[in-house]
Design a protein around this motif. Sequence first.
Motif: not given
Length: 338
Positions: A71-75, A82-83, A128-131, A136-138
């Motif tokens: 749950x910690x990894x998912x959250x 989102x941000x 920045x590209x990873x963040x 997009x992955x989500x």
Amino acid sequence: MTPRNPLDRRKQRIDDLAASSARTGADARRGTASGSVLVDDAGTVDEAPGVSLIASAWRRLRRDPVFLLGAGITVLFVVLAIVSPWIAPHDPAAGLLLDKVRPQSNPVPGPEAGFPLGADDRGRDLLSRLLVGSRQTLVVGVAATIIGLAGGLVLGLLSGAFGGGIDSFVMRAVDVMLSIPSLLLAVSIAALAREPSQWTVIIAIAVVQIPVFARLLRGSMLAQRHSDHVLAARALGVKRKAIIFRHMLPNSLGPVIVQSTLVLATSIIDAAALSFLGLGNPDDAQPEWGQMLGRAQQYIYDHPHLAVYPAMCIVFVALGFTLMGESLREALDPKTRR
């Protein structure tokens, strides 16, 4: 003093027995611990309130380190997705270090001030590209899971509620789809599109997940058809539509919802695989982890960090959803309740 008359002695024994029963009941009510069964003078049974399956599952989950880790990894992943446009240090599409790219001597700029992970072969900030790529992955994973869940619910509902010829036809189609490896089927569906895009990946993965949800819901619905509350509703003359949507379907959704968390991890991995193969969104201005992993292959020996970072993100996010889903399934399984 004991009465000599037999009738009086019998009456006294009855009065003594009644007084003894009253004292025993009062002592039991005062000294009984919480959660036990009480019997009052009138013979009624007072039971402590029961614990629902969800409440019992939550008690187990909040003490389960595997669930807490997942749950910690998912959250963390969801919050970052989102941000990410606001916390990314640079524009993921801007080649801010393009002037430092040297195709022969320095094709990939390394870390420096303001660019902790360095840049890619086009001078774009890797962090920045990873963040931004997490968003997009989500989006791809959640959208594919929702569409697959909706399609599976429709097929599973038809098969489990009506049975007969409809059940046979739907299940044979599901068996054919399940006989094909999921990634191979997704690649085949995505390859049919005229142009690769994000929606191509979403639809391909969703179609692959439909038979998984359909078979699971169908099994749950068949189990509910012979349950006591459904048989009682039929005996009372409740309409078939009401039985299906009010009694059978709500009680069959639990395993399906739990399975969706596991399918979400699979969807993220499949989406990365399709983007890696060039079947995803071709626009580099919208980074995605699988796309970044595919572009890093030409530098895998000299600059392996370009592939390691997005691969680690994919692995950790899939691990988080898997751990959370497995813990949910164990907590909601009545066989494992204690």
